[in-house]
Write an enzyme that holds these catalytic residues in place. Structure first.
Site, PDB file in Angstrom:
ATOM      1  CE  LYS A  88      -3.737  -2.222   2.613  1.00 32.25           C
ATOM      2  NZ  LYS A  88      -4.542  -2.122   3.844  1.00 32.25           N
ATOM      3  CE1 TYR A  92      -9.378  -1.958   0.616  1.00 32.02           C
ATOM      4  CE2 TYR A  92      -8.826   0.038  -0.608  1.00 32.02           C
ATOM      5  CZ  TYR A  92      -8.452  -1.023   0.189  1.00 32.02           C
ATOM      6  OH  TYR A  92      -7.142  -1.153   0.584  1.00 32.02           O
ATOM      7  CG  ASN A 141      -3.047  -2.745   7.130  1.00 36.84           C
ATOM      8  OD1 ASN A 141      -2.879  -2.398   5.960  1.00 36.84           O
ATOM      9  ND2 ASN A 141      -4.119  -3.391   7.522  1.00 36.84           N
ATOM     10  CG  HIS A 164      -5.097  -5.993  -0.112  1.00 34.13           C
ATOM     11  ND1 HIS A 164      -6.287  -6.050   0.571  1.00 34.13           N
ATOM     12  CD2 HIS A 164      -5.247  -6.801  -1.198  1.00 34.13           C
ATOM     13  CE1 HIS A 164      -7.126  -6.854  -0.079  1.00 34.13           C
ATOM     14  NE2 HIS A 164      -6.516  -7.318  -1.153  1.00 34.13           N
ATOM     15  CD  GLU A 200      -8.518  -8.775  -3.406  1.00 34.91           C
ATOM     16  OE1 GLU A 200      -9.124  -8.113  -2.563  1.00 34.91           O
ATOM     17  OE2 GLU A 200      -7.507  -9.461  -3.144  1.00 34.91           O
TER      18      GLU A 200
END
Length: 158
Positions: free
Chosen positions: A13, A53, A116, A119, A132
């Site tokens: 990310k 998302y 974080n 992904h 995805e």
């Protein structure tokens, strides 16, 4: 090909990209014996972010998620290997870095829930991987190849 029976989607990310962690992440998966079959350094636009998302569209944190994931480039990847999705998830750690074990990517580098670092497709969500992968990669952007030395990765390799 029998050992490379699963492909899984992974993405560093914007926070991970900004912190220079792409190489570290790639190294960890390579060290584990997984094989890279696709990679793309890219800027996610709003449309792709909304598709990616989509399941969170009605949640209060959705706008922040979209804003964050489109803020800077990401490094999208497809890794292949036996039970790849589960392996990758184990290496990535919990969604909340505070609950992630040291030695996991989020346990070692994650700072908070929103940032974080990485992904990874959910192994409990049937079809998440394909969805995805198709969202981020064209079929011809994925390379079908066999890493030399796989004899030393899987004990029953030819």
């Amino acid at each position: 090909m029998s050992h490379h029976d699963e492909r899984t989607f992974v993405m560093v990310k914007p926070d991970g990209v900004n912190r220079g962690l792409i190489g570290e992440v790639v190294s960890r998966f390579e060290d584990r014996g997984l094989q890279l079959v696709g990679a793309k350094f890219m800027q996610i636009d709003e449309e792709l972010a909304h598709e990616h998302y989509g399941e969170h569209a009605d949640k209060p944190f959705f706008d922040g998620l979209v804003e964050f994931i489109t803020s800077d480039p990401v490094f999208a990847m497809v890794w292949e290997g036996a039970d790849a999705t589960r392996q990758v998830r184990a290496m990535v750690g919990e969604t909340d870095p505070a609950e992630s074990d040291p030695g996991t990517i989020r346990g070692d580098f994650g700072l908070d829930l929103g940032h974080n670092v990485i992904h990874a497709s959910d192994h409990e969500d049937e079809g998440a991987n394909e969805r995805e992968i198709d969202l981020f990669f064209e079929e011809d952007e994925l390379v079908d190849w066999t890493r030399s030395g796989t004899t030393w990765v899987y004990e029953d390799a030819e």
